[in-house]
Enzyme design. Structure first.
Site, short mmCIF file in Angstrom:
data_model
loop_
_atom_site.label_atom_id
_atom_site.label_comp_id
_atom_site.label_asym_id
_atom_site.label_seq_id
_atom_site.Cartn_x
_atom_site.Cartn_y
_atom_site.Cartn_z
N GLY B 288 -1.31 4.25 -2.27
CA GLY B 288 -1.18 2.86 -2.46
C GLY B 288 -2.77 2.23 -2.72
N SER B 289 -2.93 0.82 -2.31
CA SER B 289 -4.07 0.39 -2.90
C SER B 289 -5.46 1.00 -2.81
CB SER B 289 -4.14 -1.00 -2.30
OG SER B 289 -2.84 -1.79 -2.55
N ILE B 290 -5.56 2.09 -1.69
CA ILE B 290 -6.92 2.47 -1.50
C ILE B 290 -7.40 3.33 -2.82
CG2 ILE B 290 -6.96 2.57 0.76
CD1 ILE B 290 -5.87 5.33 0.88
N LYS B 292 -7.38 1.98 -5.68
CA LYS B 292 -7.92 1.16 -6.86
C LYS B 292 -9.46 1.08 -7.06
CE LYS B 292 -4.26 -2.32 -6.33
NZ LYS B 292 -3.77 -3.40 -5.25
#
Lengths: 447, 697
Positions: B288-290, B292
């Site tokens: 997930g977002s980590i 990015k």
């Protein structure tokens, strides 16, 4: 000359060497009786060799057991040493005492032994299902050991006395058979079947040598066979199982045949030369009784085939020299006694070896001179002393009552330089030199 | 004198004996020569065996020399089944004494062997019970066994060794060649009572002994991390949790914790239920977002992204083919840093598109994704990073914000550590040194499979990344609860939907937070992941507070001085105590439910502490632990210190205060301090204070 002689002559010629005074070496035939030469050195050598090996092997086989049960590696070694010392005293005494004295105490000795044997059934503690020992504190005593000597003595005395009547059933055959039967019965009650069989066999051998009709012996065997069969096979189920285990040790190695199987693999793993003294493994609690009845297993493991055959050879020498002493003894009693005692050693040894090697069903018989056990060792050494005395072929010292004969012996011991003729030197290597100055009765004070 | 026939019969008897003797001799020959080998092998079955001299297994230390695994003497029970054969109730009695299954035991006892283990490593009580039975052939023997003094602590890293002293899991397995030592099998014999006897004298035990291994993990940090994870799992009804703490400067792993864990002293069925798994390397999931941060870093490094670039985040809806990319917080046009701060999937997709697939793929590979880190532990996974040829339009978009690829927590930690270390990737490492038997120690080389140290992005890009990551924990970011008083935190939250049976499911989430602290001079990179928390699942709500708890404790423990920037900010506000109190509302914001009395106590404690320690915050040039120590020595010659009440403080705060006072803290539990022993008052410097923590609220 020999080639042309008939069988009878050739046998006679050869047998002549067995006569009193006959030469010990092949090819020389001196028919003239020779003066005393002291006890048979080969015979004594075999006995001392066995004793020496016994001390070493009992220590080797029993050290681990002793350490576990008594907290002392040398427990058996120390005790064995004490027994050997007592036994050597008994040996020396017997070798220096003319065997004719036993003739006088035959019957008291016999009845005393029988009483001891009967008494143990009442007084003795039960150990591993058998009543064989008297216990006094830490000491124990096995009455069947003196019994072996008493009965052999009795049968020899009886047969020597009956002389020509030996072939008469009720005079020469029945009395020894009855007494032997009683003794065997007492042993079977313990139960100690092995000793009973050995004692019976010795009596039969004595009867055979004394000239009993062969038919009597066959008859006795025929009567004994069903009884023996009943005891051996049909009797208690554990005996039956033991017999089965004997026939197929591999199959029963986990239970009733455990001891036998461990004994077989112990002997087998020794190979020709053995693992080396002290290197045995089976004594590490795999083989029960490794230092007593089954000590030969450990000898087989540690000293190999060489060790086993050496022991066998030593006993053969003992039998050979014992029989030679019997053949050359100065009187019939001496012959019979020497024959009986030699047969006793031989039978015990062969039965023990047969058991350990799995040729005979397992019976509790010690290996004479070697197995750990005070009674057996002391009595065996005493009997060996008697045998040595007979082999010495001394002239009979005259009819003296036992105790005066003993006193005379003591007196002779005090003045042995003064009366060297009476002296019997046990040390095998020294006696020739010492027996030379017989004609020189110089008192010690003058030397 | 006997006659001829008598002599003849004696000779006959002699011949009979000779014949018997020949038979005996033949029998002996048969047994000893012809069947000798067979019987000997039977005999050897009895006693011969390779005696495994259980070598003194090397110990496992944490980085400060605390024993994580050592060797102790245990009682073991064995028997000679043959000796027990005659005792019918022996199995039942033994089973009762050892609380074992009697039927199983009976099987053992009826075996045909002369030796059988009944049970190894029994308790002293059980050993006494067995001894009391007095059964023949049953022996109790001391043997060396593995002992883990701290039970569960670091168990998923350290693993455990089996009953024969062979490593089975974790470090015990991975460092087997050091720990187990040289060959130690000796041909030996065993007596019928089962005692080992050596044949060729005593083997040289010291030569066979294993070497000690020093790990990079820190016992205290691991404990703190584990406690924080346990509390979080409990609080959020999660399935599990994992955390990795790395020193970005060296790549050394300071803590690696997984929940569930197990007690290596009694592994039992732990392997079966998966409790021995070191999830930091054996679990892979869509991050997930980590992720990015890596897309941004790659774009900055390639020069396709600048801090001044603006992106239209399309108010939360961006159709790609048949699929629509959504943002959880619909936003309009954002500057690059805000795209990151608000974790916009749409903005990140646009940045990635400008970068291009190949360059994103290259960058992710450089950061170590798709390959094992090679830390040297068994069971490490690669993670799945499909080759760029397989990236469709949607997959590319997904990968840019962390879906459609899988990673391990350790890979994430190593990747962030590279950013924190100025753009240089340090392979994560666990083993530091080997201590030989003679006491000299030797640095452990990196495991051969480890990716070499390498620059992955430029230093300036790394600093830029840290700057924009700081926004995440600042006001308006997704992880304000990760903010730590006195230390700037750079981080990123992640809230990944878990695919169940091939479909993303609203009920299964993975909440994560990665933080770098202090952001201006990174000392720690901490990854926290909570698996399937319910009902809260946002990384900023679930994982960020856990990070904060761990990081605070760690910073205090390591003596990391608060950042100058933040200290001077406080100085502007006046007294340090005031600063602390002023900081409280922010704290309260992040840690809801902090009661006012607790807040007061905390303020009081802070004031007390600062009363002794004003120079730390007031001093212009205090920038290191040495400075703190020097201040302590010069300003407080007295050997007594005034210990405040710790009530209501977090572990990190307590340790920070205690360190400044010169006290040692023995923490128990996690959360906020509720009790301390000895209580507040004067204590000699250097004494140990036991502080109990309970989950806050």
């Amino acid at each position: 000359m020999i080639a042309t002689a008939g069988l009878r002559e050739r046998v006679t010629d050869w047998m002549g060497r067995l006569r009193p005074g006959g030469a010990g070496r092949v090819g020389v035939s001196l028919r003239v009786p020779r003066p005393s030469t002291g006890p048979d050195r080969l015979l004594c050598g075999a006995v001392f060799g066995l004793i020496a090996l016994g001390i070493v092997m009992v220590f080797s086989a029993g050290a681990a057991f002793a350490a576990k049960h008594y907290g002392d590696w040398t427990f058996f070694l120390k005790r064995e040493a004490v027994y050997v010392v007592i036994g050597l005293v008994a040996f020396t005494f017997a070798a220096r005492t003319d065997y004719s004295v036993y003739r006088r105490i035959t019957y008291p000795l016999l009845f005393f032994s029988i009483a001891l044997l009967a008494g143990v059934l009442v007084l003795g503690p039960r150990v591993n299902g058998a009543v064989r020992w008297y216990r006094f504190g830490g000491l124990s005593f096995q009455p069947c050991e003196p019994m072996k000597f008493s009965l052999t003595l009795y049968v020899s005395v009886l047969l020597a006395r009956k002389a020509d009547q030996v072939r008469d059933f009720s005079i020469g055959f029945l009395p020894p058979l009855v007494i032997t039967g009683v003794v065997m019965g007492l042993l079977i009650l313990q139960p100690d079947l092995g000793t009973a069989v050995v004692i019976g066999a010795v009596t039969m051998a004595l009867l055979f040598v004394a000239g009993t009709r062969t038919s009597f012996i066959l008859m006795a065997l025929l009567v004994a066979a069903p009884i023996g069969w009943k005891f051996l096979v049909m009797g208690k189920s554990f005996r039956q199982q033991r017999l089965l285990a004997f026939l197929n040790p591999l199959e029963f190695r986990q239970n009733v045949g455990y001891q036998l199987w461990e004994s077989l693999i112990s002997v087998g793993s020794g190979g020709v030369w053995g693992r080396g003294l002290g290197e045995g493994r089976q004594k590490l609690f795999y083989l029960p009784e490794a230092h007593t009845d089954f000590v030969l297993s450990i000898i087989g493991e540690e000293l190999g085939l060489v060790g086993v055959l050496s022991i066998l050879a030593a006993f053969l020498v003992l039998i050979w020299r014992g029989y030679l002493a019997a053949a050359r003894a100065r009187d019939v009693f001496g012959s019979y006694l020497a024959f009986g005692l030699s047969s006793l050693f031989g039978l015990q040894a062969l039965v023990n070896m047969g058991v350990v090697l799995g040729s005979l069903p397992t019976k509790g018989i010690p290996l004479p001179f070697i197995s750990y056990g005070g009674s057996s060792l002391v009595v065996s050494l005493f009997m060996a002393g008697v045998l040595a005395n007979i082999s010495a072929r001394k002239p009979e010292p005259g009819a003296t009552p036992f105790f005066s004969a003993f006193r005379q012996r003591v007196a002779a011991g005090r003045n042995k330089r003064a009366e060297p003729g009476v002296r019997v030197v046990v040390e095998t290597g020294a006696h020739r030199r010492r027996s030379a100055p017989v004609a020189d009765p110089s008192p010690p004070s003058e030397s | 004198m006997i006659g001829f026939w008598t002599r003849f019969r004696i000779v006959l008897c002699g011949l009979a004996f000779a014949a018997l003797a020949v038979l005996i001799g033949r029998r002996a020959y048969d047994l000893q020569v012809r069947q000798g080998d067979k019987l000997r092998s039977w005999a050897e079955d009895n006693y011969l065996k390779e005696i495994e001299l259980a070598p003194q297994r090397g110990r496992i230390f944490d980085r400060n020399g605390k024993e994580l695994a050592s060797t102790a003497q245990f009682d073991s029970v064995f028997c000679n089944p043959r000796q027990l054969a005659g005792i019918p109730d022996a199995p039942r009695r033994l089973a009762k004494a050892l609380s074992m299954d009697a039927r199983e035991l009976k099987k053992t006892l009826t075996s045909r062997r002369a030796f059988a283990w009944i049970r190894r490593k029994v308790t002293p009580q059980e050993a006494a019970a067995v001894k009391a039975l007095g059964l023949p052939g049953v022996v109790i023997k001391k043997e060396p066994g593995r002992f883990y003094p701290f039970n569960e602590l670091a168990s998923t890293v350290v693993g455990h060794a089996g009953i024969d002293g062979k490593g089975l899991e974790g470090v015990e397995l991975a460092f087997e060649k050091y720990l187990h030592g040289a060959g130690s099998q000796v041909l030996g014999i065993r007596d019928a009572l089962g005692r080992d006897l050596l044949m060729d004298g005593l083997a040289d035990q010291s030569a066979a002994a294993g070497k000690d291994v020093v790990l990079s993990v820190d016992k205290f940090l691991t404990y703190t991390t584990e406690q924080a994870l346990l509390a979080a799992v409990h609080k959020h009804n999660a399935k599990g949790a994992v955390s990795v703490m790395m020193d970005p400067r060296t790549g050394e792993v300071l803590a690696m914790a997984s929940v569930p864990s197990y007690n290596p002293n009694e592994p039992g069925d732990a392997v079966g239920r998966g409790a021995t798994k070191n999830r930091a390397i054996t679990d892979q999931f869509e991050p997930g977002s980590i992720m990015k941060a890596f897309t941004f870093a790659a774009a900055f490094d390639a020069g396709t992204l600048h801090l001044t670039d603006w992106f239209d985040c399309m108010w939360g809806r961006m159709p790609i083919g048949k699929v629509t990319i959504r943002d959880s917080h619909p936003l309009g046009t954002l500057i690059a840093a805000d795209v990151f701060k608000h974790s916009s999937n749409i903005g990140t997709t646009k940045i990635a598109r400008r970068l291009g697939r190949e360059k994103l793929y290259d960058a992710l590979t450089r950061f170590g994704f798709g390959h094992k880190t090679g830390i040297g532990l068994g069971g490490e996974l690669n993670g799945i990073l499909h080759p760029v040829a397989k990236w469709g339009e949607v997959a590319f978009a997904n990968i840019s914000f962390g879906q459609g690829l899988t990673v391990t927590p350790l890979q994430i930690a190593a990747g962030y550590a590279a950013i924190a270390a100025g753009g240089v990737y340090h392979p994560p490492r666990l083993g530091l040194r080997v201590i030989h038997q003679d006491g000299h120690s030797e640095a452990l080389p990196l495991p051969p499979a480890a990716r070499p140290e390498q620059r992955v992005i430029s230093e300036s890009v790394a600093h830029t990344m840290l700057d924009i990551m700081k926004g995440v924990t600042e006001k308006g970011g997704t992880a304000t609860r990760a903010a730590i008083d006195g230390y700037p935190v750079a981080g990123k939250t992640g809230t990944g939907q878990k695919a169940v049976n091939g479909h993303y499911n609203d009920a299964y989430w993975l909440s994560s937070f990665v933080g770098v602290v202090p952001a201006d001079n990174p000392r720690l990179v901490i990854v926290v992941m909570v698996d399937e928390p319910k009902p809260d699942h946002l990384g900023g709500l679930v994982a960020a507070p856990v990070f904060k708890e761990i990081a605070e404790a760690a910073l205090g423990y390591l003596g990391v001085p608060p950042s100058e920037a933040m200290a001077s900010k406080k100085k502007d506000k006046g007294l340090a105590a005031d600063a602390k109190v002023a900081a409280l509302p922010a704290d309260r914001e992040s840690a809801e439910g902090l009661g006012s009395d607790v807040a007061l106590a905390q303020a009081q404690a802070a004031a007390d502490a600062d009363g002794q320690d004003v120079p730390i915050i007031d001093g212009e040039d205090v920038d290191g632990a040495e400075g703190v120590a020097a201040t302590d020595r010069s300003d407080a010659p007295s050997d007594l210190v005034n210990v405040p009440s710790f009530k209501g403080l977090s572990i990190g705060q307590v340790i920070g205060v205690a360190r400044r006072l010169g006290l040692e803290v023995a923490p128990e539990g996690s959360g906020l301090a509720v009790a301390q022993a000895p209580g507040p008052g004067s204590l000699p410097r250097g004494s140990i204070c036991r502080v109990t923590f309970r989950p806050g609220g």
